[in-house]
Write an enzyme that holds these catalytic residues in place. Structure first.
Site, PDB file in Angstrom:
ATOM      1  N   ASN A  40      -7.214  -6.127   4.966  1.00 15.85           N
ATOM      2  CA  ASN A  40      -7.555  -7.432   4.420  1.00 15.85           C
ATOM      3  C   ASN A  40      -6.339  -7.971   3.668  1.00 15.85           C
ATOM      4  O   ASN A  40      -6.067  -7.570   2.544  1.00 15.85           O
ATOM      5  CB  ASN A  40      -8.763  -7.269   3.474  1.00 15.85           C
ATOM      6  N   LYS A  88      -5.855 -10.851   2.496  1.00 19.00           N
ATOM      7  CA  LYS A  88      -6.188 -11.883   1.499  1.00 19.00           C
ATOM      8  C   LYS A  88      -5.242 -13.088   1.676  1.00 19.00           C
ATOM      9  O   LYS A  88      -4.904 -13.401   2.809  1.00 19.00           O
ATOM     10  CB  LYS A  88      -6.153 -11.298   0.090  1.00 19.00           C
ATOM     11  N   HIS A  94     -16.957 -10.991   0.822  1.00 20.90           N
ATOM     12  CA  HIS A  94     -16.019 -10.266  -0.045  1.00 20.90           C
ATOM     13  C   HIS A  94     -16.267 -10.664  -1.506  1.00 20.90           C
ATOM     14  O   HIS A  94     -16.568 -11.823  -1.786  1.00 20.90           O
ATOM     15  CB  HIS A  94     -14.574 -10.578   0.366  1.00 20.90           C
ATOM     16  N   GLU A 102     -14.343 -11.306  -3.856  1.00 20.43           N
ATOM     17  CA  GLU A 102     -13.534 -12.419  -4.361  1.00 20.43           C
ATOM     18  C   GLU A 102     -14.154 -13.760  -3.980  1.00 20.43           C
ATOM     19  O   GLU A 102     -14.099 -14.721  -4.729  1.00 20.43           O
ATOM     20  CB  GLU A 102     -12.090 -12.297  -3.832  1.00 20.43           C
ATOM     21  N   GLU A 122     -17.555  -1.846  -1.722  1.00 20.79           N
ATOM     22  CA  GLU A 122     -16.352  -2.086  -2.533  1.00 20.79           C
ATOM     23  C   GLU A 122     -16.770  -2.323  -3.978  1.00 20.79           C
ATOM     24  O   GLU A 122     -17.078  -3.467  -4.349  1.00 20.79           O
ATOM     25  CB  GLU A 122     -15.607  -3.328  -2.031  1.00 20.79           C
ATOM     26  N   GLY A 126      -8.120  -3.706  -6.316  1.00 23.21           N
ATOM     27  CA  GLY A 126      -6.836  -4.086  -6.914  1.00 23.21           C
ATOM     28  C   GLY A 126      -6.244  -2.914  -7.683  1.00 23.21           C
ATOM     29  O   GLY A 126      -6.917  -1.935  -7.972  1.00 23.21           O
ATOM     30  N   SER A 128      -8.588  -0.149  -3.917  1.00 22.59           N
ATOM     31  CA  SER A 128      -7.373   0.612  -4.256  1.00 22.59           C
ATOM     32  C   SER A 128      -7.117   1.802  -3.330  1.00 22.59           C
ATOM     33  O   SER A 128      -6.680   2.866  -3.781  1.00 22.59           O
ATOM     34  CB  SER A 128      -7.432   1.093  -5.710  1.00 22.59           C
TER      35      SER A 128
HETATM   36  P1  PGA Z   1      -7.480  -3.393  -2.676  1.00 25.13           P
HETATM   37  O1  PGA Z   1      -8.478  -4.497  -2.082  1.00 25.13           O
HETATM   38  O2  PGA Z   1      -7.267  -2.363  -1.600  1.00 25.13           O
HETATM   39  O3  PGA Z   1      -6.241  -4.133  -3.026  1.00 25.13           O
HETATM   40  O4  PGA Z   1      -8.160  -2.796  -3.866  1.00 25.13           O
HETATM   41  C1  PGA Z   1      -9.569  -4.140  -1.299  1.00 25.13           C
HETATM   42  C2  PGA Z   1     -10.353  -5.379  -0.973  1.00 25.13           C
HETATM   43  O5  PGA Z   1     -10.490  -6.243  -1.838  1.00 25.13           O
HETATM   44  O6  PGA Z   1     -10.844  -5.549   0.159  1.00 25.13           O
END
Ligand code: PGA
Length: 254
Positions: free
Chosen positions: A8, A10, A95, A97, A167, A173, A214
């Site tokens: 992903n 983003k 997601h 976000e 998640e 993050g 992460s």
């Molecule tokens: P990250 O993001 O691996 O940077 O923690 C995962 C995600 O938000 O899908």
């Protein structure tokens, strides 16, 4: 069942050249790797070019979002047909976000999911609790509610097209200590139990449950081997070619 690794990206990288470069390096590093399903989810604007870069690589293309209507007066939105026509076989839905920053409700996530399935696209449905909810011991409640409402009116017949990405928002993050594999195993079992209650034990057993938050090369194996997850949703580390190649290589060697 084959592990599924979803990158992903983003809202990254900043331009098309950097996106192409990233794909080229990863593609080269993954030559000869088999037995894993890999999906790249770049921003919409790069999909067409990344599709060309991925030719003959065996890596699939996915979108990070979609709109729930087929066409019409929805300024700035993108339909399932559009992303399909660009070669996407996957889409990420719900997601955290999008839920937190863009106000996507469970009802919206459900509309998007149903539209995706109606048009025959695979999806990764993201669920997970906030740090506050975790500290208040509400994880079970939150996840149960998300799955119930997000999968409302989704038939048993459509389930093979859905992967669930657990998640925990507190683990997404960098900066936070990565989630403990034991905790993730418990969450994965819980997700499967909720799915079994909503559908059937055998249907739930066949679904892929991914972990995201992460993930890096050094912890990828733990989440697959110790937590028993069927794949990973990788954010930050998917933008670092060395790290992403490392993740895929370690998972493929399990
Ligand atoms: P990250 O993001 O691996 O940077 O923690 C995962 C995600 O938000 O899908």
């Amino acid at each position: 069942m084959k592990s599924l690794i979803v990158a992903n990206w983003k809202m990254n990288p900043p331009n098309l050249e950097a996106a192409k470069r990233l794909v080229r390096v990863i593609k080269k590093g993954l030559r000869g790797i088999a037995g894993i399903e890999i999906v790249f989810c770049p921003p919409f604007i790069f999909l067409s070019d990344i599709k060309n870069e991925l030719k003959k690589s065996g890596i699939q293309l996915g979108a990070q979002n979609l709109f729930w209507a087929e066409k019409g007066a929805y300024t700035g939105e993108i339909s399932v047909s559009m992303i399909k026509s660009l070669g996407c076989s996957y889409v990420i839905i719900g997601h955290s976000e999008r839920r937190q920053i863009l106000g996507e409700t469970d009802e919206i996530v459900n509309l998007k999911l149903r539209q995706t399935l109606k048009r025959g696209l695979n999806c990764v449905l993201c669920i997970g609790e906030t740090l506050e909810e975790k500290q208040e011991d509400k994880m079970t409640e939150v996840i149960t509610h998300q799955l119930q409402s997000n999968l409302k009116d989704v038939s048993l017949f459509s389930l093979p097209r859905i992967s669930i990405a657990y998640e925990p928002i507190w683990a997404i993050g960098s900066g936070t200590p990565p989630a403990n594999p034991n905790e993730i195993m418990t969450a994965g079992l819980l997700v499967r139990k909720i799915l079994a209650n909503l559908y059937s034990a055998s249907a739930a057993q066949k679904m892929r449950i991914l972990y995201g938050g992460s993930v890096v090369g050094s912890n990828a194996t733990l989440y697959i081997k110790e937590s028993g997850m069927n794949g990973l949703l990788v954010g930050g580390a998917s933008l670092n070619a060395t790290e992403f190649i490392n993740i895929i290589k370690t998972v493929s060697s399990i």
